[in-house]
Design a protein around this motif. Sequence first.
Motif, PDB file in Angstrom:
ATOM      1  N   ASN A 171       0.837  -1.199   0.000  1.00 57.05           N
ATOM      2  CA  ASN A 171       0.000   0.000   0.000  1.00 57.05           C
ATOM      3  C   ASN A 171       0.870   1.246   0.000  1.00 57.05           C
ATOM      4  O   ASN A 171       0.576   2.237  -0.672  1.00 57.05           O
ATOM      5  N   PHE A 172       1.935   1.190   0.787  1.00 57.41           N
ATOM      6  CA  PHE A 172       2.849   2.331   0.861  1.00 57.41           C
ATOM      7  C   PHE A 172       3.528   2.569  -0.484  1.00 57.41           C
ATOM      8  O   PHE A 172       3.561   3.695  -0.994  1.00 57.41           O
ATOM      9  N   LEU A 173       4.063   1.528  -1.092  1.00 51.47           N
ATOM     10  CA  LEU A 173       4.802   1.676  -2.334  1.00 51.47           C
ATOM     11  C   LEU A 173       3.898   2.054  -3.504  1.00 51.47           C
ATOM     12  O   LEU A 173       4.333   2.722  -4.447  1.00 51.47           O
ATOM     13  N   ARG A 174       2.637   1.642  -3.445  1.00 53.77           N
ATOM     14  CA  ARG A 174       1.709   1.931  -4.543  1.00 53.77           C
ATOM     15  C   ARG A 174       0.813   3.135  -4.263  1.00 53.77           C
ATOM     16  O   ARG A 174      -0.076   3.449  -5.063  1.00 53.77           O
ATOM     17  N   ALA A 175       1.049   3.789  -3.149  1.00 53.84           N
ATOM     18  CA  ALA A 175       0.225   4.947  -2.788  1.00 53.84           C
ATOM     19  C   ALA A 175       0.228   6.034  -3.863  1.00 53.84           C
ATOM     20  O   ALA A 175      -0.829   6.601  -4.158  1.00 53.84           O
ATOM     21  N   PRO A 176       1.376   6.378  -4.473  1.00 49.34           N
ATOM     22  CA  PRO A 176       1.341   7.417  -5.508  1.00 49.34           C
ATOM     23  C   PRO A 176       0.403   7.077  -6.654  1.00 49.34           C
ATOM     24  O   PRO A 176      -0.389   7.905  -7.095  1.00 49.34           O
TER      25      PRO A 176
END
Length: 366
Positions: free
Chosen positions: A159-164
């Motif tokens: 979720n963090f890495l794909r947030a953008p």
Amino acid sequence: MITLLPSTKTLICIGSGGVGKTTMAASIGVGQASSGKKVLVLTIDPSLRLAQALGIKTDGELHQVNLASDSKGELWSCIINHKKTFEWFIRSAADKDSDDTSGRANIEALLQNKLYQQLSGRLSGSQEFTSLISLYRFVSSNKFDLVILDTPPSQHTWNFLRAPEKISALFNEGVASWFRQNNDQPHTKKSVLKKMFNLKILSYGTTQVLKALEVLTGSYFMKELSAFFEAVQKWQGPLENYVMSCHRLLISAETEFVLVTALDSSRITEAQKLSREIQKQGYRLSSVIINRIPSWTHAQKNAASNIRSPRVNELIKYYLSLENDLQSRLKQLRSSLKVYKCFELRQNSENVKDLQKTYNNISSAD
């Protein structure tokens, strides 16, 4: 001690919950600051003891940490305030494209929009996104030699890495322009989502985001959706550029990831799987730290024979079996990562001196 590359300006700590990841991020911060760097540690939800040790307040502001008198650098800390950070992001992006009173009024209207309020507070992924915004904000300021981010547990790592990607979809000009062009036609909630998806304006994942927002905003969904896109239409370009800059930071040559795990077979298995996936996606994972290893395991292989208590013997044998299991995995881990051990010195005590000891106690795995 853990060794970072000279070019590293951003360090991102990842790992599952309960392995001491937040404490490890703080310890690295203390150690790097003591060696002469100006360091910022960004964290999301530290323990009460750690927050007190670092003197952190939950106001989303920077606070300097008192270090030993012989420390050569500076240590700063910040607990990320998600709502405040999202508002800063909106205002920052808008300021690049709005220099009049109508632009400022446009911002205020957006901040009162129910869709925006849900997006910035309760939508899944928004907290990971604001963590990334904070990271980019302070790294790009060039005020620090090193910025360390303590991320959510590993189940939220993607979720963090794909947030953008996830958040930028909502600010996509194609979505907004289509909605504005068709805004004079009667729409239902279902028809809007269906048309957007059929026209390939939205990906499946983005449709799920809007459906989640629909549930959160209730009967005002259509009205708020219209107002939302109207509010952002003048400065979608700066918003999208900022989001892309956040993504570029994650894959930058100056960004290093460190994976924290514990002396437990299931944890190490999970760490091995996560490390493979992280590296496969192009992120620069350089090190893994096996944390909370009992300090006697490396020196007392025959300790159980000298202890009379059956319970203590069982514990010793258990941890020695974990240590043996780790030794069998080290070759595989070392094939692509630097592997460190951190021997446990003390429990239930977190202050700056202890954090320095923990940093000093990180050693290369033999």
